[in-house]
Design a protein around this motif. Sequence first.
Motif, short mmCIF file in Angstrom:
data_model
loop_
_atom_site.label_atom_id
_atom_site.label_comp_id
_atom_site.label_asym_id
_atom_site.label_seq_id
_atom_site.Cartn_x
_atom_site.Cartn_y
_atom_site.Cartn_z
N LYS A 162 0.67 -1.18 0.07
CA LYS A 162 -0.02 0.03 -0.16
C LYS A 162 0.82 1.08 -0.02
O LYS A 162 1.77 1.56 0.99
CB LYS A 162 -0.84 0.15 1.16
CG LYS A 162 -1.93 1.34 1.36
CD LYS A 162 -2.50 1.28 2.58
CE LYS A 162 -3.24 2.53 2.75
NZ LYS A 162 -4.04 2.65 4.05
N PHE A 163 0.64 1.93 -0.90
CA PHE A 163 1.21 3.44 -1.04
C PHE A 163 0.04 4.39 -0.59
O PHE A 163 -1.08 4.46 -1.16
CB PHE A 163 1.64 3.79 -2.38
CG PHE A 163 2.82 2.92 -2.72
CD1 PHE A 163 4.15 3.56 -2.87
CD2 PHE A 163 2.56 1.86 -3.46
CE1 PHE A 163 5.07 2.90 -3.48
CE2 PHE A 163 3.65 1.17 -3.82
CZ PHE A 163 5.02 1.54 -3.87
N ASP A 164 0.40 5.33 0.31
CA ASP A 164 -0.63 6.35 0.92
C ASP A 164 -0.08 7.56 0.50
O ASP A 164 0.62 8.36 1.14
CB ASP A 164 -0.92 6.43 2.51
CG ASP A 164 -1.90 7.17 2.76
OD1 ASP A 164 -2.56 7.68 2.03
OD2 ASP A 164 -2.20 7.24 4.14
N LEU A 165 -0.54 8.09 -0.63
CA LEU A 165 0.14 9.30 -1.27
C LEU A 165 -0.54 10.52 -0.94
O LEU A 165 -1.67 10.43 -1.00
CB LEU A 165 0.13 9.23 -2.58
CG LEU A 165 0.80 7.89 -3.48
CD1 LEU A 165 0.69 7.63 -4.90
CD2 LEU A 165 2.35 7.73 -2.89
N GLU A 166 0.32 11.44 -0.85
CA GLU A 166 -0.05 12.88 -0.49
C GLU A 166 -0.69 13.55 -1.70
O GLU A 166 -1.32 14.50 -2.00
CB GLU A 166 0.65 13.78 0.54
CG GLU A 166 0.60 12.97 1.99
CD GLU A 166 -0.74 12.91 2.62
OE1 GLU A 166 -1.62 13.81 2.56
OE2 GLU A 166 -1.02 11.90 3.29
N GLN A 167 0.64 13.62 -2.58
CA GLN A 167 0.54 14.26 -3.83
C GLN A 167 0.99 13.22 -4.88
O GLN A 167 1.94 12.70 -5.06
CB GLN A 167 1.64 15.45 -3.82
CG GLN A 167 1.23 16.53 -2.96
CD GLN A 167 0.07 17.24 -3.55
OE1 GLN A 167 -0.26 17.42 -4.66
NE2 GLN A 167 -0.90 17.88 -2.57
N PRO A 168 0.12 12.82 -5.55
CA PRO A 168 -1.57 13.16 -5.76
C PRO A 168 -2.10 12.45 -4.51
O PRO A 168 -1.38 11.35 -4.09
CB PRO A 168 -1.76 12.61 -7.09
CG PRO A 168 -0.99 11.57 -7.36
CD PRO A 168 0.32 11.82 -6.79
N ALA A 169 -2.94 12.73 -4.01
CA ALA A 169 -3.84 12.32 -2.80
C ALA A 169 -4.32 10.96 -3.56
O ALA A 169 -5.27 11.11 -4.19
CB ALA A 169 -4.89 13.35 -2.43
N LEU A 170 -3.83 9.80 -3.04
CA LEU A 170 -4.30 8.58 -3.46
C LEU A 170 -3.77 7.46 -2.57
O LEU A 170 -2.80 7.17 -2.06
CB LEU A 170 -3.61 8.11 -4.77
CG LEU A 170 -3.95 6.87 -5.66
CD1 LEU A 170 -5.29 6.82 -6.07
CD2 LEU A 170 -3.04 6.79 -6.81
N ASN A 171 -4.70 6.49 -2.36
CA ASN A 171 -4.69 5.21 -1.58
C ASN A 171 -4.52 4.25 -2.74
O ASN A 171 -5.30 4.03 -3.32
CB ASN A 171 -5.84 5.07 -0.64
CG ASN A 171 -5.68 3.56 -0.15
OD1 ASN A 171 -5.11 2.85 -0.55
ND2 ASN A 171 -6.53 3.23 0.90
#
Length: 149
Positions: free
Chosen positions: A38-47
């Motif tokens: 799992k990648f919990d990205l801020e930029q771009p906002a994406l799970n």
Amino acid sequence: MILKPHLAINVKNLDQSIQFYTSLFGVEPVKVKLGYAKFDLEQPALNFTLNEGGEVSGGINHLGIQVASTQDVLLVKERLQRAGLATFDEMNTNCCYARQDKIWVTSPDGHQWEVFTVLEDVKQNDDPTSCCITEEEPQKESGTSCCSE
């Protein structure tokens, strides 16, 4: 309430895919388990999650990340190339009724990713029949692959 889109894809080889997506996103996964990352990205906002096994094609045409400027496109390109990934430039291309600067990179499972910026809206495509990738690789002629918006 903060909402974040979630995208889960199937991959053939989890370790190869973790390497690719760590390079693409510029961050490590927040969770890695047997057959799962799992990648919990801020930029771009994406799970964004990877699931090892299953059908990997699933009808996806391509995926993309829109950035603010051509400079941002080129910064991502440099990061990907430092990670040893091959990129393809498509600068000043006219597609999807917009003039765009973009680069392309392909995941180990053949998922095509574009990193792009929209320079301006336009009234007509260079080739309106070619909007959206339908082949294994992006077409190499300016204005002949797309569909970012």
